[in-house]
Scaffold this motif. Structure first.
Motif, PDB file in Angstrom:
ATOM      1  N   UNK A  74       0.819  -1.218   0.000  1.00 12.58           N
ATOM      2  CA  UNK A  74       0.000   0.000   0.000  1.00 12.58           C
ATOM      3  C   UNK A  74       0.848   1.262   0.000  1.00 12.58           C
ATOM      4  N   UNK A  75       2.062   1.187   0.514  1.00  9.22           N
ATOM      5  CA  UNK A  75       2.939   2.353   0.509  1.00  9.22           C
ATOM      6  C   UNK A  75       3.371   2.723  -0.911  1.00  9.22           C
ATOM      7  N   UNK A  76       3.329   1.726  -1.814  1.00 11.39           N
ATOM      8  CA  UNK A  76       3.747   1.952  -3.203  1.00 11.39           C
ATOM      9  C   UNK A  76       2.568   1.909  -4.166  1.00 11.39           C
ATOM     10  N   UNK A  77       1.353   1.856  -3.629  1.00 10.86           N
ATOM     11  CA  UNK A  77       0.150   1.818  -4.478  1.00 10.86           C
ATOM     12  C   UNK A  77       0.229   0.709  -5.521  1.00 10.86           C
ATOM     13  N   UNK A  78       0.744  -0.425  -5.128  1.00 10.52           N
ATOM     14  CA  UNK A  78       0.991  -1.500  -6.082  1.00 10.52           C
ATOM     15  C   UNK A  78       0.516  -2.849  -5.546  1.00 10.52           C
ATOM     16  N   UNK A  79      -0.105  -3.604  -6.434  1.00 10.72           N
ATOM     17  CA  UNK A  79      -0.503  -4.972  -6.154  1.00 10.72           C
ATOM     18  C   UNK A  79       0.329  -5.900  -7.038  1.00 10.72           C
ATOM     19  N   UNK A  80       0.549  -7.120  -6.554  1.00  8.47           N
ATOM     20  CA  UNK A  80       1.399  -8.061  -7.274  1.00  8.47           C
ATOM     21  C   UNK A  80       0.682  -9.401  -7.472  1.00  8.47           C
ATOM     22  N   UNK A  81       1.144 -10.129  -8.471  1.00  7.22           N
ATOM     23  CA  UNK A  81       0.724 -11.510  -8.642  1.00  7.22           C
ATOM     24  C   UNK A  81       1.975 -12.315  -8.990  1.00  7.22           C
ATOM     25  N   UNK A  82       2.457 -13.075  -8.014  1.00  8.79           N
ATOM     26  CA  UNK A  82       3.593 -13.957  -8.245  1.00  8.79           C
ATOM     27  C   UNK A  82       3.058 -15.266  -8.801  1.00  8.79           C
ATOM     28  N   UNK A  83       3.524 -15.644  -9.976  1.00  4.03           N
ATOM     29  CA  UNK A  83       3.026 -16.833 -10.663  1.00  4.03           C
ATOM     30  C   UNK A  83       4.175 -17.814 -10.842  1.00  4.03           C
ATOM     31  N   UNK A  84       4.057 -18.954 -10.202  1.00  2.00           N
ATOM     32  CA  UNK A  84       5.085 -19.999 -10.280  1.00  2.00           C
ATOM     33  C   UNK A  84       4.541 -21.233 -10.978  1.00  2.00           C
ATOM     34  N   UNK A  85       5.450 -22.067 -11.456  1.00  2.00           N
ATOM     35  CA  UNK A  85       5.067 -23.295 -12.143  1.00  2.00           C
ATOM     36  C   UNK A  85       4.014 -23.018 -13.210  1.00  2.00           C
ATOM     37  N   UNK A  86       4.275 -22.042 -14.035  1.00  2.00           N
ATOM     38  CA  UNK A  86       3.310 -21.657 -15.067  1.00  2.00           C
ATOM     39  C   UNK A  86       3.131 -22.779 -16.084  1.00  2.00           C
ATOM     40  N   UNK A  87       1.920 -22.895 -16.565  1.00  2.00           N
ATOM     41  CA  UNK A  87       1.553 -23.927 -17.531  1.00  2.00           C
ATOM     42  C   UNK A  87       0.907 -23.269 -18.756  1.00  2.00           C
ATOM     43  N   UNK A  88       0.878 -23.956 -19.881  1.00  2.00           N
ATOM     44  CA  UNK A  88       0.285 -23.367 -21.088  1.00  2.00           C
ATOM     45  C   UNK A  88      -1.146 -22.864 -20.868  1.00  2.00           C
ATOM     46  N   UNK A  89      -1.889 -23.509 -20.017  1.00  2.00           N
ATOM     47  CA  UNK A  89      -3.274 -23.072 -19.777  1.00  2.00           C
ATOM     48  C   UNK A  89      -3.349 -21.768 -18.987  1.00  2.00           C
ATOM     49  N   UNK A  90      -2.229 -21.274 -18.492  1.00  2.00           N
ATOM     50  CA  UNK A  90      -2.201 -19.975 -17.821  1.00  2.00           C
ATOM     51  C   UNK A  90      -2.041 -18.829 -18.825  1.00  2.00           C
ATOM     52  N   UNK A  91      -1.855 -19.143 -20.076  1.00  2.00           N
ATOM     53  CA  UNK A  91      -1.716 -18.125 -21.111  1.00  2.00           C
ATOM     54  C   UNK A  91      -2.959 -17.269 -21.205  1.00  2.00           C
ATOM     55  N   UNK A  92      -2.752 -15.964 -21.322  1.00  2.00           N
ATOM     56  CA  UNK A  92      -3.872 -15.050 -21.473  1.00  2.00           C
ATOM     57  C   UNK A  92      -3.455 -13.636 -21.149  1.00  2.00           C
ATOM     58  N   UNK A  93      -4.420 -12.745 -21.221  1.00  2.00           N
ATOM     59  CA  UNK A  93      -4.204 -11.361 -20.807  1.00  2.00           C
ATOM     60  C   UNK A  93      -4.656 -11.235 -19.360  1.00  2.00           C
ATOM     61  N   UNK A  94      -3.786 -10.694 -18.539  1.00  2.00           N
ATOM     62  CA  UNK A  94      -4.063 -10.557 -17.108  1.00  2.00           C
ATOM     63  C   UNK A  94      -4.406  -9.099 -16.804  1.00  2.00           C
ATOM     64  N   UNK A  95      -5.496  -8.938 -16.047  1.00  2.00           N
ATOM     65  CA  UNK A  95      -6.001  -7.617 -15.734  1.00  2.00           C
ATOM     66  C   UNK A  95      -6.111  -7.432 -14.223  1.00  2.00           C
ATOM     67  N   UNK A  96      -5.825  -6.243 -13.744  1.00  2.00           N
ATOM     68  CA  UNK A  96      -6.186  -5.919 -12.373  1.00  2.00           C
ATOM     69  C   UNK A  96      -7.486  -5.125 -12.383  1.00  2.00           C
ATOM     70  N   UNK A  97      -8.224  -5.277 -11.310  1.00  2.00           N
ATOM     71  CA  UNK A  97      -9.576  -4.732 -11.256  1.00  2.00           C
ATOM     72  C   UNK A  97      -9.891  -4.251  -9.859  1.00  2.00           C
ATOM     73  N   UNK A  98     -10.490  -3.066  -9.790  1.00  2.00           N
ATOM     74  CA  UNK A  98     -11.022  -2.530  -8.546  1.00  2.00           C
ATOM     75  C   UNK A  98     -12.538  -2.508  -8.673  1.00  2.00           C
ATOM     76  N   UNK A  99     -13.243  -3.419  -7.968  1.00  2.00           N
ATOM     77  CA  UNK A  99     -14.697  -3.470  -8.103  1.00  2.00           C
ATOM     78  C   UNK A  99     -15.401  -2.159  -7.757  1.00  2.00           C
TER      79      UNK A  99
END
Length: 114
Positions: A74-99
């Motif tokens: 929160x001090x850097x106004x940043x959210x993260x997504x650490x993705x490990x052991x990626x697989x072909x089915x993880x392919x796509x466009x990734x979006x962040x969203x504030x409801x």
């Protein structure tokens, strides 16, 4: 003007890792519940992970549990997504969203391929 900007996508081999970032401006970041979504080619957008405003509670789609970790600074106004052991089915466009306010980023492409 409220804005979310994703970064960190790219091409990675199966089994590899990536760390996505979502940087916000124009909002009081520390008060926002946030989500990561992804959209694979020809498929509907799906929720990947969520995090409460101070990071105390996180949830994950079954397909990524144990491999992905959502976090925020929160001090850097940043959210993260650490993705490990990626697989072909993880392919796509990734979006962040504030409801709250229905704020979406422009997306970052993740491609998992050998």
């Amino acid at each position: 003007q409220a804005q979310l900007v994703e970064s960190g996508g790219g091409l990675v081999q199966p089994g590899g890792s990536l760390r996505l970032s979502c940087t916000a401006s124009g909002i009081i970041f520390s008060t926002y519940y946030l989500k990561w979504y992804r959209q694979a080619p020809g498929k509907e957008r799906e929720m990947v992970a969520t995090i409460t405003s101070h990071g105390g509670t996180t949830t994950y789609a079954d397909s990524v549990k144990g491999r992905f970790t959502i976090s925020r600074d929160n001090a850097k106004n940043t959210m993260f997504l650490q993705m490990n052991n990626l697989q072909p089915e993880d392919t796509g466009v990734y979006y962040c969203h504030a409801p709250f306010g229905e704020i979406w980023g422009q997306g970052t492409q993740v491609t998992v391929s050998s």
